[in-house]
Design a protein around this motif. Sequence first.
Motif, mmCIF file in Angstrom:
data_model
loop_
_atom_site.group_PDB
_atom_site.id
_atom_site.type_symbol
_atom_site.label_atom_id
_atom_site.label_comp_id
_atom_site.label_asym_id
_atom_site.label_seq_id
_atom_site.Cartn_x
_atom_site.Cartn_y
_atom_site.Cartn_z
ATOM 1 N N GLY A 49 0.828 -1.190 0.000
ATOM 2 C CA GLY A 49 0.000 0.000 0.000
ATOM 3 C C GLY A 49 0.858 1.234 0.000
ATOM 4 N N THR A 50 0.203 2.356 0.075
ATOM 5 C CA THR A 50 0.865 3.642 0.100
ATOM 6 C C THR A 50 0.770 4.199 1.510
ATOM 7 O OG1 THR A 50 0.291 4.051 -2.188
ATOM 8 C CG2 THR A 50 0.808 5.968 -0.861
ATOM 9 N N LEU A 51 1.871 4.748 2.000
ATOM 10 C CA LEU A 51 1.898 5.302 3.349
ATOM 11 C C LEU A 51 1.483 6.768 3.298
ATOM 12 C CD1 LEU A 51 2.606 4.357 6.203
ATOM 13 C CD2 LEU A 51 4.899 5.224 5.830
ATOM 14 N N LEU A 52 0.400 7.086 4.010
ATOM 15 C CA LEU A 52 -0.115 8.454 4.109
ATOM 16 C C LEU A 52 -0.030 8.897 5.557
ATOM 17 C CD1 LEU A 52 -3.425 7.970 2.080
ATOM 18 C CD2 LEU A 52 -1.186 8.636 1.203
ATOM 19 N N TYR A 53 0.025 10.194 5.771
ATOM 20 C CA TYR A 53 0.078 10.724 7.136
ATOM 21 C C TYR A 53 -1.147 11.592 7.392
ATOM 22 C CZ TYR A 53 4.759 8.992 7.706
ATOM 23 O OH TYR A 53 5.837 8.162 7.831
ATOM 24 N N PHE A 54 -1.881 11.243 8.466
ATOM 25 C CA PHE A 54 -3.035 12.016 8.895
ATOM 26 C C PHE A 54 -2.820 12.488 10.326
ATOM 27 C CE2 PHE A 54 -5.003 9.405 5.506
ATOM 28 C CZ PHE A 54 -5.427 10.457 4.698
ATOM 29 N N VAL A 55 -3.642 13.431 10.750
ATOM 30 C CA VAL A 55 -3.514 14.042 12.069
ATOM 31 C C VAL A 55 -4.422 13.316 13.047
ATOM 32 C CG1 VAL A 55 -3.729 16.205 13.374
ATOM 33 C CG2 VAL A 55 -3.074 16.271 10.957
#
Length: 177
Positions: free
Chosen positions: A46-52
């Motif tokens: 998968g793709t690594l995303l950053y959320f708060v």
Amino acid sequence: MRGGRALGALLPVLLLLATGCGIRATDVVEAGEPATVEVAPAGQLGTLLYFVSSSSASRLLPVVRTADPEDYGNGEAWENDRPAGASAAIALLFKGPSAAEKAAGLRTELPGDRVKIGVELSAQGVQVTLTLPVTRLSQAAREQLICTAARARTADRTEAVTVTGTDGVIGPAHCSV
């Protein structure tokens, strides 16, 4: 005589307290980088995303996002059944957290507007160009962009990322998460 025995028994304790048990204060000892863990389920790409995190004032958390190529709608390249490159990851980032991610307490500080994304990769790092103002983005929103772009190119978070918007430039900066 009783007072002498009590004083004799208390004397070693008082001496220990006064000397601090022989332990001296020290400065913080640097022991290297924080520990890292694999966040993708075994065998799943998968793709690594950053959320708060909603529970902490601007703490970023990584999320592994798997997606169908049709979710992108912009003809991004795919490799090994996952989106390839930083532009695909940033496109997913601007879509915001999924319903399950929102239920887990994640949110985004990026604007939900439609944005065109351009990405150039070079020896100097990742250059992201967006069709929106970037200089007034919150620190958490900046980190979301920088960390997602850096991790999309390489697993090394020291990748330099520069973000250019309609009102100026952020960076070059490195992911601090």
